[in-house]
Enzyme design. Structure first.
Site, PDB file in Angstrom:
ATOM      1  N   ARG A 165       0.837  -1.218   0.000  1.00 56.21           N
ATOM      2  CA  ARG A 165       0.000   0.000   0.000  1.00 56.21           C
ATOM      3  C   ARG A 165       0.866   1.260   0.000  1.00 56.21           C
ATOM      4  O   ARG A 165       0.535   2.254   0.646  1.00 56.21           O
ATOM      5  CB  ARG A 165      -0.982   0.022   1.182  1.00 56.21           C
ATOM      6  CG  ARG A 165      -1.942  -1.121   1.202  1.00 56.21           C
ATOM      7  CD  ARG A 165      -2.924  -1.099   0.029  1.00 56.21           C
ATOM      8  NE  ARG A 165      -3.686  -2.340  -0.019  1.00 56.21           N
ATOM      9  CZ  ARG A 165      -3.337  -3.415  -0.749  1.00 56.21           C
ATOM     10  NH1 ARG A 165      -2.273  -3.396  -1.547  1.00 56.21           N
ATOM     11  NH2 ARG A 165      -4.065  -4.499  -0.737  1.00 56.21           N
ATOM     12  N   SER A 215     -11.301  -1.537   3.087  1.00 57.31           N
ATOM     13  CA  SER A 215     -10.623  -1.846   4.353  1.00 57.31           C
ATOM     14  C   SER A 215     -10.008  -0.579   4.922  1.00 57.31           C
ATOM     15  O   SER A 215      -9.197   0.064   4.253  1.00 57.31           O
ATOM     16  CB  SER A 215      -9.526  -2.877   4.130  1.00 57.31           C
ATOM     17  OG  SER A 215     -10.096  -4.068   3.677  1.00 57.31           O
ATOM     18  N   GLU A 285      -5.145   2.425   6.417  1.00 54.66           N
ATOM     19  CA  GLU A 285      -4.864   2.371   4.978  1.00 54.66           C
ATOM     20  C   GLU A 285      -5.541   3.598   4.351  1.00 54.66           C
ATOM     21  O   GLU A 285      -5.009   4.246   3.467  1.00 54.66           O
ATOM     22  CB  GLU A 285      -5.448   1.072   4.404  1.00 54.66           C
ATOM     23  CG  GLU A 285      -5.356   0.994   2.894  1.00 54.66           C
ATOM     24  CD  GLU A 285      -5.815  -0.350   2.358  1.00 54.66           C
ATOM     25  OE1 GLU A 285      -5.634  -1.384   3.039  1.00 54.66           O
ATOM     26  OE2 GLU A 285      -6.351  -0.364   1.239  1.00 54.66           O
TER      27      GLU A 285
END
Ligand SMILES: Cc1cc2nc3c(=O)[nH]c(=O)nc-3n(C[C@H](O)[C@H](O)[C@H](O)COP(=O)(O)OP(=O)(O)OC[C@H]3O[C@@H](n4cnc5c(N)ncnc54)[C@H](O)[C@@H]3O)c2cc1C
Length: 292
Positions: A165, A215, A285
């Protein structure tokens, strides 16, 4: 001040453009329809000394209720795709799900995992988005971007600094203009079957009927964020209109009239509770921007 560029909206609410449907006003908001217009806007903002936020579909982003000072540029009108052999070269605002569909139609394999990720190409590169064993860095071989000083540069290989990420664009402040996806020849039917399989799995586990950011937390080493949140008994916990999903504990859904601040407060509540119970620090995230 130099004359304001055409189609620059003042005090525009961000929520209607956001996948979560939250976010306070931007001082200025623009949605350029060509790369030239995008570059002109960046140059104008530089001249004015305005902070600039280049955003895609806002599917991984919470803008706080006080909004963003400066200029917000939405890339979603920059969506052309061209093919060069087994490569698809897509503009930054191109819908990632559409790109995966185009690859399938053209018999190009490598993007099946992207079929259900609701952001743009720019957002996917910036985040190194991934799912079901696939990840952006496996297929993106070059990225064209405008640096903070206005120069255009093509990044490839190690210069992209892809990680979990993560990409170099999280540090260098450059604006992604287009990305090259290097794919392989495949059977359109087999590609479609794999996309269907992923999308079926997604729909059975994720609350796709409600606005969310996917998420919210990165996967902590040795754990799953969703399982930690579930085992802490947080599903259904609400702050304002933001709620920890009862279908997938890693998601936070907008169950009506949520504000950006509700999301941030719920994130902190979950982080605190999981830390108290398991001693694990959940890192977001999702990116959080703007004023309270
Ligand atoms: C239902 C759902 C499912 C999801 N599933 C997944 C999944 O399986 N895997 C996954 O990785 N993610 C998933 N996500 C999260 C999200 O869709 C991805 O992170 C996506 O790549 C973000 O793209 P975006 O255009 O929405 O980016 P935004 O949220 O608009 O922006 C994210 C960041 O990227 C930056 N950015 C965007 N465009 C540019 C540009 N052109 N130049 C420079 N910076 C830019 C922004 O400034 C911001 O910091 C999911 C989200 C939802 C709502």
């Amino acid at each position: 001040m130099a004359e304001l560029p055409d189609m620059l909206f003042k005090k525009e609410a961000i929520a209607p453009y956001a996948y979560t449907q939250v976010g306070g006003p931007a001082d200025y908001l623009a949605k350029p329809e060509t790369v030239t217009a995008l570059m002109d806007l960046l140059a104008f903002a530089r001249e004015q000394g305005w902070p600039t936020f280049v955003l895609g579909r806002l599917s991984n982003l919470v803008v706080r209720s006080g909004g963003l000072r400066g200029l917000v540029i939405l890339t979603t009108a920059l969506k052309s795709i061209r093919q060069e052999g087994q490569q698809l070269i897509a503009e930054a605002g191109c819908d990632f799900i559409w790109l995966a569909a185009v690859a399938q139609r053209k018999g190009l394999t490598g993007l099946e995992w992207a079929a259900g990720i609701p952001g743009t190409v720019g957002g996917a590169v910036f985040m190194n988005a991934g799912a079901y064993g696939g990840q952006t860095d496996q297929v993106v071989t070059a990225v064209k971007a405008v640096l903070a000083n206005g120069q255009v540069r093509t990044f490839s290989g190690e210069a992209l600094a892809f990680g979990y990420r993560h990409s170099v664009f999280q540090e260098n402040g450059a604006t992604i203009i287009e990305a090259t996806f290097s794919l392989q020849k495949g059977d359109p039917k087999a590609i479609q079957a794999l996309m269907d399989q992923h999308n079926y799995a997604r729909a059975s586990k994720q609350p796709l009927n409600l606005p969310s950011n996917g998420s919210v937390f990165k996967r902590p080493e040795g754990y799953f964020a969703g399982k930690l949140i579930m085992d802490t008994g947080l599903q259904g916990t609400k702050v304002g209109g933001a709620m920890v999903s009862t279908k997938h504990a890693g998601f936070m859904v907008n169950v009506g009239q949520a504000e950006g601040n509700d999301y941030e407060d719920l994130i902190h509540l979950v982080q605190g509770a999981v830390h108290d119970r398991y001693g694990v620090d959940l890192e977001t995230e999702v990116r959080i921007l703007g004023e309270r």
